[in-house]
Write an enzyme that holds these catalytic residues in place. Structure first.
Site, PDB file in Angstrom:
ATOM      1  N   CYS A  16       0.824  -1.211   0.000  1.00  0.00           N
ATOM      2  CA  CYS A  16       0.000   0.000   0.000  1.00  0.00           C
ATOM      3  C   CYS A  16       0.861   1.265   0.000  1.00  0.00           C
ATOM      4  O   CYS A  16       2.031   1.252   0.373  1.00  0.00           O
ATOM      5  CB  CYS A  16      -0.911  -0.012   1.222  1.00  0.00           C
ATOM      6  N   ASP A 133      -6.116  -3.918  11.633  1.00  0.00           N
ATOM      7  CA  ASP A 133      -4.944  -3.089  11.875  1.00  0.00           C
ATOM      8  C   ASP A 133      -4.617  -3.080  13.360  1.00  0.00           C
ATOM      9  O   ASP A 133      -5.358  -3.612  14.190  1.00  0.00           O
ATOM     10  CB  ASP A 133      -5.217  -1.668  11.376  1.00  0.00           C
TER      11      ASP A 133
END
Length: 209
Positions: A16, A133
């Protein structure tokens, strides 16, 4: 449920925060299954035109993802359309109606959620993939994922938060995720990707020499 495009038969890997041609080419050549472009406030932020140009370099078997945080729905739809991304990743308090609206547009949906007790569950918002996360998301700091009930067997979920080429294999062995997501862990400085680290991360994840 919409099929999550770009899925490989092995562990799913998303790189990412890509910003340049070299970033994209390196991630694709290394064997990433998905690449992410950040549209929210960040050192990794790019605009729709840049994302569209980078998406044109990506083969069909690699999923292109736009990352958004607390953005108005109309802006997400506009950026997703203009950039040509095929998946939308949401970090924020969006409700089910927000997800349903984007689902109607045909995008694969990724819901990013901070780990908590109890852990978020895949499908709570109708998403296709759940990203778990760190308890403090976006910190880039490894967290204690061991001995925690993270997600159900067979669920499409990505482990994120402080992963690096040095710790990703241990994290995968400890949690058995469907896939992993990395950004700061493959950077030489904040917002600047390191091609060698991208390649090393993919190799380490798949336990290749």
């Amino acid at each position: 449920m919409r099929q999550a495009e770009g899925v490989s038969s092995s562990l799913f890997i998303k790189i990412c925060g890509l910003k340049t041609d070299r970033d994209v080419d390196t991630a694709v050549e290394a064997g990433a299954d998905a690449i992410g472009f950040v549209f929210s406030a960040s050192p990794r932020r790019i605009d729709a035109a840049t994302a569209a140009r980078l998406c044109a370099r990506v083969p069909e078997n690699v999923l292109t993802v736009g990352v958004f945080r607390d953005e108005p729905l109309r802006d997400v739809r506009s950026l997703a359309t203009d950039s040509g991304i095929r998946a939308v990743q949401l970090h924020g308090p969006e409700d089910r109606g927000y997800y349903d609206d984007l689902a109607a547009g045909g995008w694969t949906l990724i819901r990013a959620a901070a780990f908590g007790e109890p852990a978020p569950r895949l499908g709570d918002m109708g998403e296709d993939i759940l990203l778990l996360d760190a308890p403090v998301p976006g910190s880039g700091v490894a967290w204690d994922w061991s001995r925690k009930p993270l997600a159900g067997p067979g669920e499409k979920w990505l482990l994120a938060g402080g992963l690096t080429p040095d710790n990703v294999r241990a994290a995968v062995d400890a949690t058995s995720p469907w896939g992993v997501d990395v950004s700061s862990g493959v950077e030489r400085s904040r917002g600047v990707k390191d091609p060698a680290l991208i390649t090393a991360f993919v190799r380490a994840t798949r336990n290749r020499p």
